[in-house]
Design a protein around this motif. Structure first.
Motif, PDB file in Angstrom:
ATOM      1  N   MET A   1      47.987  49.774  36.133  1.00  0.00           N
ATOM      2  CA  MET A   1      48.317  49.037  34.899  1.00  0.00           C
ATOM      3  C   MET A   1      48.547  47.548  35.132  1.00  0.00           C
ATOM      4  O   MET A   1      47.943  46.720  34.455  1.00  0.00           O
ATOM      5  CB  MET A   1      49.534  49.659  34.222  1.00  0.00           C
ATOM      6  N   PRO A   2      49.412  47.161  36.066  1.00  0.00           N
ATOM      7  CA  PRO A   2      49.620  45.718  36.276  1.00  0.00           C
ATOM      8  C   PRO A   2      48.365  45.014  36.795  1.00  0.00           C
ATOM      9  O   PRO A   2      48.090  43.879  36.430  1.00  0.00           O
ATOM     10  CB  PRO A   2      50.740  45.647  37.316  1.00  0.00           C
ATOM     11  N   VAL A   3      47.585  45.717  37.609  1.00  0.00           N
ATOM     12  CA  VAL A   3      46.351  45.125  38.132  1.00  0.00           C
ATOM     13  C   VAL A   3      45.363  44.895  36.998  1.00  0.00           C
ATOM     14  O   VAL A   3      44.723  43.849  36.908  1.00  0.00           O
ATOM     15  CB  VAL A   3      45.736  46.043  39.227  1.00  0.00           C
ATOM     16  N   GLY A   4      45.236  45.883  36.104  1.00  0.00           N
ATOM     17  CA  GLY A   4      44.337  45.753  34.964  1.00  0.00           C
ATOM     18  C   GLY A   4      44.767  44.640  34.028  1.00  0.00           C
ATOM     19  O   GLY A   4      43.933  43.881  33.518  1.00  0.00           O
ATOM     20  N   TYR A   5      46.074  44.513  33.803  1.00  0.00           N
ATOM     21  CA  TYR A   5      46.578  43.452  32.930  1.00  0.00           C
ATOM     22  C   TYR A   5      46.279  42.085  33.523  1.00  0.00           C
ATOM     23  O   TYR A   5      45.850  41.171  32.832  1.00  0.00           O
ATOM     24  CB  TYR A   5      48.078  43.623  32.709  1.00  0.00           C
ATOM     25  N   ARG A   6      46.474  41.963  34.828  1.00  0.00           N
ATOM     26  CA  ARG A   6      46.198  40.689  35.517  1.00  0.00           C
ATOM     27  C   ARG A   6      44.703  40.362  35.450  1.00  0.00           C
ATOM     28  O   ARG A   6      44.332  39.219  35.215  1.00  0.00           O
ATOM     29  CB  ARG A   6      46.670  40.796  36.968  1.00  0.00           C
ATOM     30  N   HIS A   7      43.851  41.384  35.635  1.00  0.00           N
ATOM     31  CA  HIS A   7      42.403  41.173  35.553  1.00  0.00           C
ATOM     32  C   HIS A   7      42.008  40.715  34.146  1.00  0.00           C
ATOM     33  O   HIS A   7      41.210  39.795  33.989  1.00  0.00           O
ATOM     34  CB  HIS A   7      41.662  42.455  35.928  1.00  0.00           C
ATOM     35  N   TYR A   8      42.570  41.359  33.128  1.00  0.00           N
ATOM     36  CA  TYR A   8      42.280  40.986  31.741  1.00  0.00           C
ATOM     37  C   TYR A   8      42.694  39.532  31.480  1.00  0.00           C
ATOM     38  O   TYR A   8      41.944  38.756  30.904  1.00  0.00           O
ATOM     39  CB  TYR A   8      43.014  41.930  30.790  1.00  0.00           C
ATOM     40  N   HIS A   9      43.883  39.169  31.941  1.00  0.00           N
ATOM     41  CA  HIS A   9      44.382  37.804  31.720  1.00  0.00           C
ATOM     42  C   HIS A   9      43.514  36.788  32.462  1.00  0.00           C
ATOM     43  O   HIS A   9      43.189  35.729  31.918  1.00  0.00           O
ATOM     44  CB  HIS A   9      45.832  37.703  32.183  1.00  0.00           C
TER      45      HIS A   9
END
Length: 192
Positions: free
Chosen positions: A88-96
């Protein structure tokens, strides 16, 4: 200002040269503010930690019940949930990070938005400069904000996500240029 006067990379210049007319001038260009807000990242981290904790507890309880001869395949489901919690945090960082690579260009005729797709490629959105093109403006105390031209098809909390010049570090400059071109400012909201 010409496209050659900007500090865009080769790929961005090629994309813009395909979209822009040969004699079209750039009066403003920019990118979103690339800083990851702690206020938006903390809820993702908290939810991720809770998700990981619950998944780990289910796996732990399941491991207490496993016999060596007969492994329980039902442990695969909480393991998948554990993996999702870690990502989840990795995906959020990638999206940002992907969103921060967007390019915003304002010409006397239109506003151009280059938005990177999920894995490769770029979506191009153009909005002709008209009196009612600006749906809304968000401003913060520090002068940052967003100019909203449209809404995407993605809905979060029963609201469509905005599309436009988002997360600008200085929203006043492009807003002043749009006002000079006769664009009326729609709804203004202040995020404190």
């Amino acid at each position: 200002m010409r496209l050659s006067d900007t500090d865009f990379g080769q790929e961005e210049r090629e994309l813009l040269s395909q979209v822009m007319e040969r004699d079209e001038d750039i009066i403003w260009y920019g990118r979103p503010d690339g800083k990851l807000s702690l206020a938006s990242f903390v809820p993702v981290m908290m939810f991720s930690l809770i998700w990981i904790g619950i998944s780990s507890a289910i796996i732990w309880v399941g491991l207490q019940d496993i016999s060596v001869e007969e492994p329980d395949l039902m442990l695969c489901i909480p393991a998948i949930f554990l993996l999702l919690g870690l990502l989840m945090p990795v995906g959020y960082r990638h999206y940002h990070k992907r969103r921060s690579r967007s390019v915003y260009v304002l010409t006397p005729e239109r506003a151009i938005l280059l938005e990177p797709k999920m894995f490769s490629g770029v979506k191009v959105f153009t909005y002709p400069v008209e009196e009612d093109m600006l749906l809304g403006v968000t401003r913060k105390k520090d002068g940052s904000g967003s100019l909203i031209f449209d809404h995407s098809d993605v809905v979060v909390n029963d609201k469509p996500l905005p599309r436009g010049f988002l997360n600008l570090s200085d929203v006043e400059r492009p807003l002043a240029l749009l006002r000079e071109m006769g664009v009326k400012v729609g709804q203004v909201s202040y995020d404190l």
